[in-house]
Design an enzyme around this catalytic site. Structure first.
Site, PDB file in Angstrom:
ATOM      1  N   ASP A   9      37.785 -36.405   4.069  1.00  0.00           N
ATOM      2  CA  ASP A   9      37.120 -36.452   2.765  1.00  0.00           C
ATOM      3  C   ASP A   9      35.822 -35.649   2.733  1.00  0.00           C
ATOM      4  OD1 ASP A   9      39.107 -37.946   1.575  1.00  0.00           O
ATOM      5  OD2 ASP A   9      38.263 -39.844   2.233  1.00  0.00           O
TER       6      ASP A   9
ATOM      7  N   SER B 105      39.761 -50.102   5.506  1.00  0.00           N
ATOM      8  CA  SER B 105      39.076 -49.089   4.711  1.00  0.00           C
ATOM      9  C   SER B 105      40.059 -48.610   3.658  1.00  0.00           C
ATOM     10  CB  SER B 105      38.649 -47.938   5.615  1.00  0.00           C
ATOM     11  OG  SER B 105      38.458 -46.791   4.830  1.00  0.00           O
TER      12      SER B 105
ATOM     13  N   ASP C 102      28.893 -48.835   1.890  1.00  0.00           N
ATOM     14  CA  ASP C 102      28.275 -47.603   2.402  1.00  0.00           C
ATOM     15  C   ASP C 102      27.412 -46.900   1.359  1.00  0.00           C
ATOM     16  OD1 ASP C 102      29.400 -47.885   4.900  1.00  0.00           O
ATOM     17  OD2 ASP C 102      31.140 -46.611   4.449  1.00  0.00           O
TER      18      ASP C 102
END
Ligand code: ARG
Length: 396
Positions: A123, A175, A14
């Protein structure tokens, strides 16, 4: 001159794609910032990757010490666990990242900061609230909330097209976020709450069929609330945590599998590993339990719950959190002594404690002939204790 953005960079797919995407969408120079707190092993490699992916400059800062002292230690003193379990590794790492992201942005006189958080996680909250607390005027870009990749495959194609290095061998079906206080594992088949996490989901701990048969005893010395020795050998806090991750992991200690309430309102299935956190939280709680009185301990539990929520919800740099820190710190001088833990098949149990500040009195506790407790005075005491309720139910 082009505008500048400082990107919180992890080296993953990402944030690697985000470098190029920011250049194209915002016509900016990208400066990468990474906090080295236990996820990445090789700093040089990470720096190179950032530059190859298109960054103008990369700050890879070793912040482990600061993370241990200013984030982990206060939360250890607070006995912070979100919803009773999760020791908050990721939630503690984010404010540190936010603070330094804001600092580097000011240093670079950047126009923006950017991060790789999605629009449905916690987050983004921790990073953005943290950045705005330290640098209220900087604009924040969240590429993952803006771009249109529909799948990971599309993103990988984009990376290939723009010659962004993709580490195919590291492509995990999950993840993952990791630092020295623990790892969070999400997504993939873990999204089905009925499915047991497969063994390959775990990173820091051995499964129970692979742990040693024999238990292992360890002794942790605390001075003023700080764990300073492991089995008689002095360790700084980072070493202590890393050693306990190693030892605890070998015994399968510190696995969690829970459904958790995110700030954005959804429930998520979370798998965590935190061997050192599990051992230290238990050890510290045991020692504090021996040196502090009942009223303090019972009241503290309420505050621990609040502290964990504040941390989880991104309210780290807030007056209430800081006042609570002062409260938890206030008695740490007494939290000095030794704790003996037994590690055995996924468990870390306290089996021995010792402190010069101990409030435990064997003479008062014993059921043997050495008993010094005044049994007779219990009678008068109980008369008063039960007085408000005398006959209460008899009248109904
Ligand atoms: N649910 C945990 C938390 O909110 C873990 C988040 C993990 N983050 C990640 N980027 N994988 O603290």
């Amino acid at each position: 001159m082009k505008k500048k953005v400082v990107l919180a960079y992890s080296g993953g797919l990402d944030t690697s794609c985000a470098i190029r995407w920011l250049q194209d969408q915002y016509d900016v120079d990208v400066i990468c910032f990474s906090a080295f707190i236990g996820e990445v092993k090789d700093r040089k490699k990470l720096e190179k990757k950032a530059l190859v992916s298109g960054a103008k400059k990369a700050y890879i800062l070793d912040l482990k010490e600061e993370f241990a002292r200013e984030y982990i230690l206060p939360s250890l003193w607070a006995h912070a666990r979100y919803e009773g379990q999760y020791p908050l590794a990721t939630a503690l790492g984010r404010p540190l990242i936010a603070k330094h992201l804001a600092r580097v942005a000011k240093l670079e006189k950047a126009d923006y900061v950017a991060h790789g958080c999605t629009g449905k996680g916690n987050d983004q909250v921790r990073i953005e609230v943290g950045v705005r607390t330290w640098a209220p005027n900087i604009k924040i870009i969240a590429p993952l909330r803006e771009w249109n990749f529909k799948s990971r495959e599309e993103e990988i194609d984009y990376a290939k097209k723009h010659k962004i290095p993709v580490d195919a061998t590291k492509a995990s079906p999950y993840s993952i976020d990791m630092n020295i206080w623990g790892i969070a594992i999400e997504a993939g088949i873990l999204e089905n709450p009925w499915t047991e996490p497969p063994q390959d989901a775990y990173v820091m701990t051995r499964s129970l069929d692979k742990v040693p048969d024999q238990p292992r005893y360890i002794v942790i010395d605390f001075v003023d609330g700080v764990p300073v020795k492991l089995n008689g050998v002095k360790k700084n806090l980072v070493d202590m945590i890393e050693s306990l991750n190693e030892i605890g992991g070998t015994y399968g200690v510190g696995r969690f599998d829970m459904i958790e309430n995110r700030l954005v309102g959804i429930k998520s299935r979370e798998v965590y590993e935190a061997p050192a956190a599990e051992i230290l939280l238990r050890a510290h709680t045991e020692l504090e339990g021996m040196v502090m009185d009942r009223e303090f301990l019972h009241y503290k539990r309420l505050l621990s719950e609040k502290y964990a929520q504040l941390t989880y919800f991104g309210y780290w740099f807030t007056p209430l959190k800081e006042s609570l820190d002062a409260f938890f710190q206030s008695n740490q001088k007494r939290v000095t002594g030794k704790i003996r833990m037994k590690l055995e098949k996924g468990h870390a149990v306290c089996v021995g404690r010792e402190s010069k500040y101990s409030l435990y009195s064997e003479k008062l506790a014993t059921y043997s002939a050495a008993d010094a407790f005044d049994h007779k005075s219990a009678q008068g005491f109980l008369k008063m204790w039960g007085l408000p309720y005398e006959g209460l139910k008899d009248k109904e």
